[in-house]
Design an enzyme around this catalytic site. Structure first.
Site, PDB file in Angstrom:
ATOM      1  CD  GLU A 180     -52.859 -25.645   8.744  1.00  0.00           C
ATOM      2  OE1 GLU A 180     -52.533 -24.457   8.604  1.00  0.00           O
ATOM      3  OE2 GLU A 180     -52.040 -26.553   9.003  1.00  0.00           O
ATOM      4  CB  CYS A 285     -43.300 -17.241  19.797  1.00  0.00           C
ATOM      5  SG  CYS A 285     -43.604 -15.482  19.835  1.00  0.00           S
ATOM      6  CD  GLU A 385     -41.250 -23.171  19.924  1.00  0.00           C
ATOM      7  OE1 GLU A 385     -41.269 -23.611  18.750  1.00  0.00           O
ATOM      8  OE2 GLU A 385     -41.551 -22.000  20.208  1.00  0.00           O
TER       9      GLU A 385
HETATM   10  P1  NAD Z   1     -46.141 -23.896  11.821  1.00  0.00           P
HETATM   11  O1  NAD Z   1     -44.781 -23.548  11.364  1.00  0.00           O
HETATM   12  O2  NAD Z   1     -46.532 -25.321  11.897  1.00  0.00           O
HETATM   13  O3  NAD Z   1     -47.232 -23.200  10.869  1.00  0.00           O
HETATM   14  C1  NAD Z   1     -47.108 -21.834  10.503  1.00  0.00           C
HETATM   15  C2  NAD Z   1     -47.724 -21.659   9.107  1.00  0.00           C
HETATM   16  O4  NAD Z   1     -46.986 -22.441   8.158  1.00  0.00           O
HETATM   17  C3  NAD Z   1     -49.174 -22.134   9.036  1.00  0.00           C
HETATM   18  O5  NAD Z   1     -49.910 -21.187   8.278  1.00  0.00           O
HETATM   19  C4  NAD Z   1     -49.073 -23.493   8.355  1.00  0.00           C
HETATM   20  O6  NAD Z   1     -50.197 -23.784   7.569  1.00  0.00           O
HETATM   21  C5  NAD Z   1     -47.849 -23.347   7.463  1.00  0.00           C
HETATM   22  N1  NAD Z   1     -47.132 -24.622   7.288  1.00  0.00           N
HETATM   23  C6  NAD Z   1     -47.104 -25.682   8.149  1.00  0.00           C
HETATM   24  N2  NAD Z   1     -46.315 -26.667   7.658  1.00  0.00           N
HETATM   25  C7  NAD Z   1     -45.830 -26.222   6.485  1.00  0.00           C
HETATM   26  C8  NAD Z   1     -44.942 -26.780   5.515  1.00  0.00           C
HETATM   27  N3  NAD Z   1     -44.424 -27.987   5.656  1.00  0.00           N
HETATM   28  N4  NAD Z   1     -44.648 -26.046   4.424  1.00  0.00           N
HETATM   29  C9  NAD Z   1     -45.161 -24.801   4.265  1.00  0.00           C
HETATM   30  N5  NAD Z   1     -46.018 -24.229   5.145  1.00  0.00           N
HETATM   31  C10 NAD Z   1     -46.350 -24.921   6.239  1.00  0.00           C
HETATM   32  O7  NAD Z   1     -46.337 -23.154  13.235  1.00  0.00           O
HETATM   33  P2  NAD Z   1     -47.557 -23.283  14.257  1.00  0.00           P
HETATM   34  O8  NAD Z   1     -47.503 -24.618  14.916  1.00  0.00           O
HETATM   35  O9  NAD Z   1     -48.821 -22.843  13.613  1.00  0.00           O
HETATM   36  O10 NAD Z   1     -47.151 -22.157  15.308  1.00  0.00           O
HETATM   37  C11 NAD Z   1     -46.316 -22.368  16.412  1.00  0.00           C
HETATM   38  C12 NAD Z   1     -44.897 -21.942  16.109  1.00  0.00           C
HETATM   39  O11 NAD Z   1     -44.861 -20.560  15.757  1.00  0.00           O
HETATM   40  C13 NAD Z   1     -43.980 -22.062  17.312  1.00  0.00           C
HETATM   41  O12 NAD Z   1     -42.737 -22.553  16.882  1.00  0.00           O
HETATM   42  C14 NAD Z   1     -43.834 -20.625  17.803  1.00  0.00           C
HETATM   43  O13 NAD Z   1     -42.655 -20.357  18.526  1.00  0.00           O
HETATM   44  C15 NAD Z   1     -43.863 -19.893  16.513  1.00  0.00           C
HETATM   45  N6  NAD Z   1     -44.228 -18.502  16.706  1.00  0.00           N
HETATM   46  C16 NAD Z   1     -43.247 -17.560  16.588  1.00  0.00           C
HETATM   47  C17 NAD Z   1     -43.543 -16.232  16.806  1.00  0.00           C
HETATM   48  C18 NAD Z   1     -42.484 -15.169  16.708  1.00  0.00           C
HETATM   49  O14 NAD Z   1     -42.828 -14.004  16.625  1.00  0.00           O
HETATM   50  N7  NAD Z   1     -41.214 -15.515  16.717  1.00  0.00           N
HETATM   51  C19 NAD Z   1     -44.854 -15.847  17.130  1.00  0.00           C
HETATM   52  C20 NAD Z   1     -45.834 -16.847  17.222  1.00  0.00           C
HETATM   53  C21 NAD Z   1     -45.503 -18.169  16.999  1.00  0.00           C
END
Ligand code: NAD
Length: 501
Positions: A180, A285, A385
């Site tokens: 979002e 990540c 992290e």
């Molecule tokens: P996030 O977990 O906050 O959000 C990811 C998705 O989950 C979003 O679409 C968000 O709307 C949804 N979301 C958020 N809170 C939620 C909840 N309580 N319940 C259900 N859905 C929810 O992650 P972010 O901040 O957008 O991204 C950064 C994170 O992603 C970092 O931890 C990074 O390491 C990780 N990441 C991992 C990889 C990988 O391949 N391992 C790649 C990119 C990013």
């Protein structure tokens, strides 16, 4: 929506539609705080409609010949190339990373689209001839049905492109839930996918937060969920969607270490480490967030600090910028708070990047490169992290001590070693318990003929998000054992044993 701020649309049944929700969030330029658009948190009925449209489209899409599916992705990769600058500009405006890095974000996704165009060579079964007398066995890799993807903010082009092209190319239909925080480049990529020929209903998009994600995890029609994001949310998604009987893969958070041996090429290694620690403002990540200096390499800290100081911080649109702002004010507060805790817990702040002066962008969410030395495993800056441009420097007397430190960390996304010794590199490769290993390569993200293979706490589910593994993820293997009787076959008797004869 009224007023001059555009609304981000849902994509349902091939139409870009305005949500009827009352719940909206702003999409904000992190360098200026300008509101670029408003994004809806879709209603439960809208999520149901998106899933229903994907289910309807699956009836015909699953029967579409493999060559026809592949040709859509041939057209799609060309459209993405033609729109590269436009896509990068949208991405930088809403996410903050520099324009060249935004092109890199699109490009790494484009590589998966190219791979999807080769699906004819990837979705192949196996055949064994004469497994018993006159009997052959072969496998079919059949699509699952409606699949869903949930993506994070940090790669709003690459990660959606990890998901829907391979899911659709293998014959599934898809419901995507982008971040979002920066959904606009993802939506432009979806428009181009439709222009390339993805039929109505095959790709759908709903926006939202926890309620929408939970609805996708629970929905009885959805067969598989691919998630990329934080460990906290990914673990929740894995448990919830698995409990609902779905196939799930979750790529999650990280703490990636590099080991520097004293025989490493100093200049090349420090350049690589500074780029991987501070590029994209550390919001990758696979960012290198910990460097373990072994033996005499511990004397290189001043050189590392000098490299970090030489990086230019500005809005991603500014020529020559090396890193842009953090994605949001909340991220700025979190990263600044962790730096404060690092100081309070006794780490040495070698370079303090808080509150940098960025000419022309005084409202941006900026943190400049920050380096701590003397970091200990129990400190918050090591345990958490940080997801900002903050590098923790640790020291070890030997390579084996450094390997033990990394293996004791719960995360397993990526790691790297810098050395001139092949024997040391091979020892590292064998002993390190991390899914993606770089040897003099700081960010070892595999290209799409391989799979993204993060491990341990960085991943739940067995199969990776692209490469050969994702063909397995998005298909069900059906095994067929067949025998055809000759018209004049004689002599068979009733056989009550389990053996095929
Ligand atoms: P996030 O977990 O906050 O959000 C990811 C998705 O989950 C979003 O679409 C968000 O709307 C949804 N979301 C958020 N809170 C939620 C909840 N309580 N319940 C259900 N859905 C929810 O992650 P972010 O901040 O957008 O991204 C950064 C994170 O992603 C970092 O931890 C990074 O390491 C990780 N990441 C991992 C990889 C990988 O391949 N391992 C790649 C990119 C990013």
């Amino acid at each position: 929506m009224t007023g001059s701020i555009p609304s981000v649309k849902l994509l349902i049944g091939g139409e870009f539609v305005e949500s009827t929700t009352q719940d909206w969030r702003d999409v904000v330029n992190p360098a200026t705080q300008e509101v670029l658009a408003r994004v809806p948190f879709a209603t439960a009925a809208e999520v149901d409609r998106a899933v229903a449209s994907a289910a309807e489209a699956f009836k015909t899409w699953r029967k579409t010949p493999i060559g026809a599916r592949a040709r859509i992705f041939l057209r799609y990769q060309q459209l993405i190339r033609e729109h590269m600058k436009e896509l990068a500009a949208i991405l930088t405006a809403e996410q903050g990373k520099t324009l060249p890095d935004a092109e890199g974000d699109v490009f790494r996704g484009l590589e998966v689209v190219e791979h999807a165009a080769g699906i004819g060579n990837l979705q192949l079964g196996e055949l064994a001839n004469n497994v018993a007398s006159g009997v052959d066995t072969y496998t079919l890799l059949q699509p699952l049905g409606v699949c869903a993807g949930i993506t994070p903010f940090n790669f709003p082009a690459m990660i959606p492109l990890w998901m829907f092209p391979m899911a659709i190319a293998t014959g599934n239909t898809f419901v995507l839930k982008p971040s979002e925080q920066d959904p606009m480049v993802t939506m432009r990529l979806c428009e181009l996918a439709l222009e390339a020929g993805v039929p109505p209903g095959v790709l759908n998009v709903v926006h939202g937060g926890p309620d929408v994600v939970n609805a996708l995890c629970d929905h009885p029609v959805i067969k598989a969920v691919s998630f990329v994001g934080s460990t906290r949310v990914g673990t929740h998604v894995y448990n919830r969607a698995s409990a609902a009987g779905k196939r799930v893969q979750c790529m999650m958070g990280a703490k990636n270490h590099a080991i520097v041996l004293p025989d490493a090429h100093k200049e090349q290694s420090l350049n690589a480490i500074a780029g991987a620690a501070f590029g994209a403002a550390g919001q990758r990540c696979m960012a290198l967030s910990v460097v373990v200096l072994v033996g005499e390499a511990q004397q290189w800290i001043p050189d590392l600090v000098a490299k970090a100081k030489s990086l230019k911080i500005s809005a991603g649109t500014e020529p020559g910028a090396d890193l842009g702002p953090l994605v949001s004010c909340a991220a700025l507060d979190r990263v600044s708070g962790l730096i404060e805790r690092g100081v309070a817990e006794g780490a040495t702040l070698e370079l303090d990047g808080r509150n940098p002066q960025v000419a022309g962008f005084d409202k941006g969410n900026f943190v400049a490169p920050t380096i701590f030395s003397g970091v200990k495993a129990e400190m918050s800056i090591y345990q958490e992290e940080i997801f900002g441009p903050v590098l923790c420097v640790m020291s070890a007397a030997t390579m084996d001590e450094a390997i033990a430190l990394i293996n004791a960390n719960p995360n397993g996304n990526g790691t790297a070693i810098f050395t001139r010794s092949g024997a040391a590199a091979r020892h590292f490769q064998e002993e390190i318990d991390i899914g993606q290993v770089g040897i003099n390569v700081p960010i070892p993200v595999p290209v799409p003929m391989f799979s993204f293979t993060g491990s341990r706490a960085s991943k739940l589910g067995d199969l990776g998000p692209y490469g050969k593994q994702v063909v397995q993820f998005y298909t069900q293997t059906k095994t067929v054992t067949e025998r055809w009787f000759d018209e004049d076959a004689v002599g068979s008797t009733v056989n009550t044993t389990i053996n095929l004869k």
